[in-house]
Design a protein around this motif. Sequence first.
Motif, PDB file in Angstrom:
ATOM      1  N   GLU A  38       0.838  -1.208   0.000  1.00 22.64           N
ATOM      2  CA  GLU A  38       0.000   0.000   0.000  1.00 22.64           C
ATOM      3  C   GLU A  38       0.872   1.258   0.000  1.00 22.64           C
ATOM      4  O   GLU A  38       0.629   2.196  -0.762  1.00 22.64           O
ATOM      5  N   LYS A  39       1.900   1.272   0.819  1.00 19.11           N
ATOM      6  CA  LYS A  39       2.808   2.436   0.881  1.00 19.11           C
ATOM      7  C   LYS A  39       3.587   2.599  -0.417  1.00 19.11           C
ATOM      8  O   LYS A  39       3.765   3.723  -0.896  1.00 19.11           O
ATOM      9  N   LEU A  40       4.072   1.489  -0.981  1.00 21.27           N
ATOM     10  CA  LEU A  40       4.779   1.572  -2.262  1.00 21.27           C
ATOM     11  C   LEU A  40       3.862   2.097  -3.361  1.00 21.27           C
ATOM     12  O   LEU A  40       4.244   2.946  -4.161  1.00 21.27           O
ATOM     13  N   ALA A  41       2.641   1.582  -3.403  1.00 22.53           N
ATOM     14  CA  ALA A  41       1.677   2.002  -4.427  1.00 22.53           C
ATOM     15  C   ALA A  41       1.338   3.480  -4.277  1.00 22.53           C
ATOM     16  O   ALA A  41       1.197   4.187  -5.271  1.00 22.53           O
ATOM     17  N   ALA A  42       1.225   3.959  -3.040  1.00 25.93           N
ATOM     18  CA  ALA A  42       0.919   5.372  -2.809  1.00 25.93           C
ATOM     19  C   ALA A  42       2.039   6.259  -3.341  1.00 25.93           C
ATOM     20  O   ALA A  42       1.790   7.323  -3.911  1.00 25.93           O
ATOM     21  N   ARG A  43       3.281   5.817  -3.181  1.00 30.35           N
ATOM     22  CA  ARG A  43       4.409   6.597  -3.706  1.00 30.35           C
ATOM     23  C   ARG A  43       4.420   6.637  -5.230  1.00 30.35           C
ATOM     24  O   ARG A  43       4.881   7.594  -5.833  1.00 30.35           O
ATOM     25  N   LEU A  44       3.925   5.577  -5.854  1.00 30.92           N
ATOM     26  CA  LEU A  44       3.929   5.482  -7.315  1.00 30.92           C
ATOM     27  C   LEU A  44       2.645   6.002  -7.948  1.00 30.92           C
ATOM     28  O   LEU A  44       2.521   6.019  -9.166  1.00 30.92           O
ATOM     29  N   GLU A  45       1.692   6.408  -7.135  1.00 35.14           N
ATOM     30  CA  GLU A  45       0.376   6.781  -7.636  1.00 35.14           C
ATOM     31  C   GLU A  45       0.429   7.876  -8.698  1.00 35.14           C
ATOM     32  O   GLU A  45      -0.306   7.835  -9.675  1.00 35.14           O
ATOM     33  N   SER A  46       1.294   8.857  -8.527  1.00 38.59           N
ATOM     34  CA  SER A  46       1.335   9.972  -9.479  1.00 38.59           C
ATOM     35  C   SER A  46       2.418   9.804 -10.543  1.00 38.59           C
ATOM     36  O   SER A  46       2.586  10.663 -11.394  1.00 38.59           O
ATOM     37  N   THR A  47       3.158   8.704 -10.493  1.00 37.38           N
ATOM     38  CA  THR A  47       4.205   8.461 -11.483  1.00 37.38           C
ATOM     39  C   THR A  47       4.049   7.074 -12.077  1.00 37.38           C
ATOM     40  O   THR A  47       3.310   6.241 -11.569  1.00 37.38           O
ATOM     41  N   ASP A  48       4.757   6.805 -13.126  1.00 32.42           N
ATOM     42  CA  ASP A  48       4.803   5.477 -13.748  1.00 32.42           C
ATOM     43  C   ASP A  48       3.418   4.909 -14.069  1.00 32.42           C
ATOM     44  O   ASP A  48       3.213   3.711 -14.034  1.00 32.42           O
ATOM     45  N   GLY A  49       2.448   5.767 -14.336  1.00 32.42           N
ATOM     46  CA  GLY A  49       1.109   5.285 -14.683  1.00 32.42           C
ATOM     47  C   GLY A  49       0.303   4.797 -13.509  1.00 32.42           C
ATOM     48  O   GLY A  49      -0.735   4.178 -13.671  1.00 32.42           O
ATOM     49  N   GLY A  50       0.775   5.032 -12.300  1.00 32.80           N
ATOM     50  CA  GLY A  50       0.044   4.636 -11.105  1.00 32.80           C
ATOM     51  C   GLY A  50       0.381   3.233 -10.649  1.00 32.80           C
ATOM     52  O   GLY A  50       1.183   2.531 -11.256  1.00 32.80           O
ATOM     53  N   ALA A  51      -0.231   2.842  -9.559  1.00 38.54           N
ATOM     54  CA  ALA A  51       0.009   1.522  -8.999  1.00 38.54           C
ATOM     55  C   ALA A  51      -1.249   1.037  -8.292  1.00 38.54           C
ATOM     56  O   ALA A  51      -2.025   1.838  -7.765  1.00 38.54           O
TER      57      ALA A  51
END
Length: 73
Positions: A38-51
């Motif tokens: 969940e924490k990793l996905a939150a960090r990627l949410e605005s980059t790399d097309g989301g998570a």
Amino acid sequence: MRVFDIPLHPPGDTWRVSQLDGWHHSFDGRPGAVSFAEKLAARLESTDGGAYLSIEGEDGKWRLFTPALKAPV
């Protein structure tokens, strides 16, 4: 887009969450794996097309969730 898979019963009862750099973290319990993903996905949410998180339910079905653990719209 990145998807983190969290199975109900992984092999060896060890949940693994892979990071983008190839490293992975191992957890003895599913709650720890979900929290980390969940924490990793939150960090990627605005980059790399989301998570997203793909979590296997007790019925064997996989369901997709946002980093806020809500169903995607």
